[in-house]
Design a protein around this motif. Structure first.
Motif, PDB file in Angstrom:
ATOM      1  N   ASN A 235       0.939  -1.240  -0.039  1.00 19.92           N
ATOM      2  CA  ASN A 235       0.105   0.078   0.186  1.00 19.92           C
ATOM      3  C   ASN A 235       0.886   1.221  -0.084  1.00 19.92           C
ATOM      4  O   ASN A 235       0.499   2.088  -0.649  1.00 19.92           O
ATOM      5  CB  ASN A 235      -0.947   0.091   1.088  1.00 19.92           C
ATOM      6  N   ARG A 236       1.797   1.236   0.693  1.00 12.63           N
ATOM      7  CA  ARG A 236       2.980   2.525   0.816  1.00 12.63           C
ATOM      8  C   ARG A 236       3.531   2.465  -0.408  1.00 12.63           C
ATOM      9  O   ARG A 236       3.894   3.575  -0.805  1.00 12.63           O
ATOM     10  CB  ARG A 236       3.667   2.250   2.160  1.00 12.63           C
ATOM     11  N   ILE A 237       4.049   1.478  -1.262  1.00  8.19           N
ATOM     12  CA  ILE A 237       4.703   1.648  -2.336  1.00  8.19           C
ATOM     13  C   ILE A 237       3.782   2.383  -3.206  1.00  8.19           C
ATOM     14  O   ILE A 237       4.021   3.337  -4.056  1.00  8.19           O
ATOM     15  CB  ILE A 237       5.386   0.339  -2.770  1.00  8.19           C
ATOM     16  N   ALA A 238       2.559   1.866  -3.373  1.00  4.13           N
ATOM     17  CA  ALA A 238       1.711   2.239  -4.517  1.00  4.13           C
ATOM     18  C   ALA A 238       1.281   3.700  -4.201  1.00  4.13           C
ATOM     19  O   ALA A 238       0.988   4.394  -5.045  1.00  4.13           O
ATOM     20  CB  ALA A 238       0.303   1.359  -4.235  1.00  4.13           C
ATOM     21  N   HIS A 239       1.265   4.081  -2.822  1.00  2.00           N
ATOM     22  CA  HIS A 239       0.902   5.420  -2.360  1.00  2.00           C
ATOM     23  C   HIS A 239       1.795   6.434  -2.981  1.00  2.00           C
ATOM     24  O   HIS A 239       1.725   7.480  -3.586  1.00  2.00           O
ATOM     25  CB  HIS A 239       0.927   5.549  -0.852  1.00  2.00           C
ATOM     26  N   PHE A 240       3.330   6.205  -2.647  1.00  2.00           N
ATOM     27  CA  PHE A 240       4.197   7.090  -2.879  1.00  2.00           C
ATOM     28  C   PHE A 240       4.631   7.197  -4.446  1.00  2.00           C
ATOM     29  O   PHE A 240       5.101   8.187  -4.845  1.00  2.00           O
ATOM     30  CB  PHE A 240       5.397   6.970  -2.266  1.00  2.00           C
ATOM     31  N   VAL A 241       4.144   6.023  -5.215  1.00  2.00           N
ATOM     32  CA  VAL A 241       4.648   6.197  -6.635  1.00  2.00           C
ATOM     33  C   VAL A 241       3.267   6.630  -7.568  1.00  2.00           C
ATOM     34  O   VAL A 241       3.298   6.741  -8.567  1.00  2.00           O
ATOM     35  CB  VAL A 241       5.006   4.701  -7.278  1.00  2.00           C
ATOM     36  N   ASP A 242       2.075   6.749  -6.693  1.00  5.97           N
ATOM     37  CA  ASP A 242       0.850   7.027  -7.074  1.00  5.97           C
ATOM     38  C   ASP A 242       0.388   6.162  -8.225  1.00  5.97           C
ATOM     39  O   ASP A 242       0.050   6.670  -9.303  1.00  5.97           O
ATOM     40  CB  ASP A 242       1.030   8.575  -7.876  1.00  5.97           C
ATOM     41  N   LEU A 243       0.395   4.935  -7.859  1.00  5.73           N
ATOM     42  CA  LEU A 243      -0.036   3.953  -8.512  1.00  5.73           C
ATOM     43  C   LEU A 243      -1.558   3.845  -8.892  1.00  5.73           C
ATOM     44  O   LEU A 243      -2.341   3.732  -8.162  1.00  5.73           O
ATOM     45  CB  LEU A 243       0.425   2.512  -8.112  1.00  5.73           C
ATOM     46  N   ARG A 244      -1.828   3.646 -10.404  1.00  2.00           N
ATOM     47  CA  ARG A 244      -3.278   3.565 -10.749  1.00  2.00           C
ATOM     48  C   ARG A 244      -3.603   2.360 -10.970  1.00  2.00           C
ATOM     49  O   ARG A 244      -2.855   1.452 -11.716  1.00  2.00           O
ATOM     50  CB  ARG A 244      -3.554   4.772 -12.153  1.00  2.00           C
ATOM     51  N   PRO A 245      -5.031   1.934 -10.870  1.00  2.00           N
ATOM     52  CA  PRO A 245      -5.386   0.593 -10.988  1.00  2.00           C
ATOM     53  C   PRO A 245      -5.605   0.680 -12.633  1.00  2.00           C
ATOM     54  O   PRO A 245      -6.066   1.652 -13.435  1.00  2.00           O
ATOM     55  CB  PRO A 245      -6.834   0.601 -10.368  1.00  2.00           C
ATOM     56  N   ASN A 246      -5.483  -0.526 -13.394  1.00  2.00           N
ATOM     57  CA  ASN A 246      -5.893  -0.876 -14.465  1.00  2.00           C
ATOM     58  C   ASN A 246      -7.295  -0.548 -14.709  1.00  2.00           C
ATOM     59  O   ASN A 246      -8.222  -1.010 -13.737  1.00  2.00           O
ATOM     60  CB  ASN A 246      -5.399  -2.160 -15.137  1.00  2.00           C
ATOM     61  N   LYS A 247      -7.878  -0.168 -15.698  1.00  3.51           N
ATOM     62  CA  LYS A 247      -9.500  -0.160 -15.856  1.00  3.51           C
ATOM     63  C   LYS A 247     -10.057  -1.360 -16.102  1.00  3.51           C
ATOM     64  O   LYS A 247     -11.324  -1.505 -15.506  1.00  3.51           O
ATOM     65  CB  LYS A 247      -9.572   0.708 -17.281  1.00  3.51           C
ATOM     66  N   GLU A 248      -9.388  -2.288 -16.574  1.00  2.00           N
ATOM     67  CA  GLU A 248     -10.039  -3.935 -16.605  1.00  2.00           C
ATOM     68  C   GLU A 248     -10.534  -4.303 -15.196  1.00  2.00           C
ATOM     69  O   GLU A 248     -11.480  -4.955 -15.050  1.00  2.00           O
ATOM     70  CB  GLU A 248      -8.904  -4.884 -17.096  1.00  2.00           C
ATOM     71  N   PHE A 249      -9.955  -3.819 -14.083  1.00  2.00           N
ATOM     72  CA  PHE A 249     -10.361  -4.485 -12.779  1.00  2.00           C
ATOM     73  C   PHE A 249     -11.816  -4.065 -12.048  1.00  2.00           C
ATOM     74  O   PHE A 249     -12.190  -4.660 -11.674  1.00  2.00           O
ATOM     75  CB  PHE A 249      -9.265  -3.683 -11.740  1.00  2.00           C
ATOM     76  N   TYR A 250     -12.178  -2.774 -12.685  1.00  2.00           N
ATOM     77  CA  TYR A 250     -13.413  -2.278 -12.014  1.00  2.00           C
ATOM     78  C   TYR A 250     -14.415  -3.206 -12.461  1.00  2.00           C
ATOM     79  O   TYR A 250     -15.348  -3.249 -11.605  1.00  2.00           O
ATOM     80  CB  TYR A 250     -13.700  -0.881 -12.842  1.00  2.00           C
ATOM     81  N   ASN A 251     -14.630  -3.650 -13.380  1.00  2.00           N
ATOM     82  CA  ASN A 251     -15.876  -4.365 -13.759  1.00  2.00           C
ATOM     83  C   ASN A 251     -15.760  -6.227 -13.503  1.00  2.00           C
ATOM     84  O   ASN A 251     -16.911  -6.996 -13.528  1.00  2.00           O
ATOM     85  CB  ASN A 251     -16.268  -4.287 -15.268  1.00  2.00           C
ATOM     86  N   MET A 252     -14.486  -6.491 -13.145  1.00  2.00           N
ATOM     87  CA  MET A 252     -14.370  -7.971 -13.169  1.00  2.00           C
ATOM     88  C   MET A 252     -15.145  -8.547 -12.155  1.00  2.00           C
ATOM     89  O   MET A 252     -15.161  -8.282 -10.975  1.00  2.00           O
ATOM     90  CB  MET A 252     -12.817  -8.194 -12.913  1.00  2.00           C
ATOM     91  N   GLY A 253     -15.941  -9.573 -12.314  1.00  3.89           N
ATOM     92  CA  GLY A 253     -16.527 -10.353 -11.297  1.00  3.89           C
ATOM     93  C   GLY A 253     -17.804  -9.676 -10.834  1.00  3.89           C
ATOM     94  O   GLY A 253     -18.352 -10.166  -9.933  1.00  3.89           O
ATOM     95  N   ARG A 254     -18.259  -8.862 -11.411  1.00  7.76           N
ATOM     96  CA  ARG A 254     -19.505  -7.740 -10.886  1.00  7.76           C
ATOM     97  C   ARG A 254     -20.833  -8.534 -11.704  1.00  7.76           C
ATOM     98  O   ARG A 254     -21.767  -8.652 -10.869  1.00  7.76           O
ATOM     99  CB  ARG A 254     -19.510  -6.414 -11.114  1.00  7.76           C
ATOM    100  N   THR A 255     -20.757  -9.397 -12.836  1.00  7.79           N
ATOM    101  CA  THR A 255     -21.848  -9.610 -13.589  1.00  7.79           C
ATOM    102  C   THR A 255     -21.680 -11.198 -14.152  1.00  7.79           C
ATOM    103  O   THR A 255     -20.267 -11.444 -14.526  1.00  7.79           O
ATOM    104  CB  THR A 255     -22.516  -8.802 -14.648  1.00  7.79           C
ATOM    105  N   PRO A 256     -22.416 -12.067 -14.005  1.00  7.69           N
ATOM    106  CA  PRO A 256     -22.335 -13.450 -14.682  1.00  7.69           C
ATOM    107  C   PRO A 256     -21.741 -13.172 -16.113  1.00  7.69           C
ATOM    108  O   PRO A 256     -22.265 -12.483 -16.745  1.00  7.69           O
ATOM    109  CB  PRO A 256     -23.666 -14.223 -14.596  1.00  7.69           C
ATOM    110  N   ARG A 257     -20.903 -14.046 -16.718  1.00 12.95           N
ATOM    111  CA  ARG A 257     -20.535 -14.288 -17.873  1.00 12.95           C
ATOM    112  C   ARG A 257     -21.461 -14.761 -18.734  1.00 12.95           C
ATOM    113  O   ARG A 257     -22.200 -15.628 -18.076  1.00 12.95           O
ATOM    114  CB  ARG A 257     -19.044 -15.009 -17.914  1.00 12.95           C
ATOM    115  N   GLU A 258     -21.627 -14.226 -19.979  1.00  6.32           N
ATOM    116  CA  GLU A 258     -22.489 -14.991 -20.882  1.00  6.32           C
ATOM    117  C   GLU A 258     -22.312 -16.470 -21.097  1.00  6.32           C
ATOM    118  O   GLU A 258     -21.372 -17.069 -21.061  1.00  6.32           O
ATOM    119  CB  GLU A 258     -22.401 -14.273 -22.354  1.00  6.32           C
TER     120      GLU A 258
END
Length: 264
Positions: A235-258
């Protein structure tokens, strides 16, 4: 601090062989140690959800393709300037998951630390012993990363928790207020201990007794604490380097796959 072929089941994810100390200590073994069933951090088999894609052959970029915002403060080295074992691992992760989680790019700035970071991750997250499931471990990371104000780990490991647990909203509830989340008494006890470690509270016998009342022994307590401690560092490493999440993570696992999408 992550589509590949048909998804692996939770049972398959639990069957990954445990890395040996000798493997961990030799960076020359890193690609095989972290390959396939040991793809580290946000690229374990729980995220193999998209069709196979070839690894990108262009140089890794400091900026995501869809944004002008850098993924972090430090430049991402060009592939040709990276050690071969690190390039090999990053390409394998990208092939297996369909994209390369930004933590790999960020940590490649320091190759020796990259190797140590992912080797220790695998030791604590892919061990076969103990009573913590993969979903348990991800929930610990989500809860403690929220306290540590780490957007990258909350978003990325929230995605992993949704995939392992098949519960699309629980991680979100925990981020907002873990005490009001739809958690079992066992999970509440687990998170209470993890958050005590996260806050550097005085740990007493009462903490261990509460865990034992819900089926956790002293070795499980160690596992909960080391996951909390490792991700406090992450967490601290991500904080000081200002690490941004990949956009792909946001919707993963939220809805059933077709149905039939992956041929499963």
């Amino acid at each position: 601090m992550q589509a590949p072929t048909s998804p692996a089941t939770a049972a398959e994810q639990q069957s990954s062989p445990t890395p040996r100390v000798a493997d961990v200590l030799s960076h020359n073994r890193l690609p095989s140690l972290l390959s396939q069933q040991h793809l580290p951090l946000l690229a374990s088999r729980g995220l193999l959800r998209r069709p196979h894609v070839a690894a990108q052959r262009h140089a890794y970029s400091t900026t995501e393709d869809s944004s002008v915002r850098p993924i972090g403060r430090y430049p991402v080295p060009n592939k040709k300037d990276m050690p071969y074992d690190i390039v090999e691992l990053m390409e394998e992760v990208e092939v297996k998951t369909g994209f390369l989680p930004n933590v790999f790019k960020a940590m490649s700035h320091r190759p020796a630390e990259f190797r140590a970071f992912f080797a220790y991750y695998n030791v604590i997250m892919n061990k076969e012993t103990g009573r913590l499931s993969k979903a348990d471990k991800e929930l610990i990371i989500v809860a403690t990363s929220a306290v540590n104000r780490c957007p990258y780990c909350v978003v990325a490991h929230g995605a992993l928790h949704r995939i392992y647990s098949k519960q699309p909203t629980l991680a979100d509830q925990v981020v907002v207020n873990w005490k009001l989340a739809d958690l079992s008494d066992r999970d509440l006890a687990m998170l209470e201990f993890a958050l005590a470690v996260c806050r550097a509270d005085n740990i007493t016998e009462e903490h261990f007794q509460k865990l034992e009342a819900h089926g956790f022994d002293r070795e499980d307590a160690w596992d909960i604490a080391t996951i909390t401690a490792f991700f406090a560092m992450s967490n601290r490493i991500a904080h000081f380097v200002d690490l941004r999440p990949n956009k792909e993570f946001y919707n993963m696992g939220r809805t059933p796959r077709e149905a039939g999408r992956d041929g499963a």
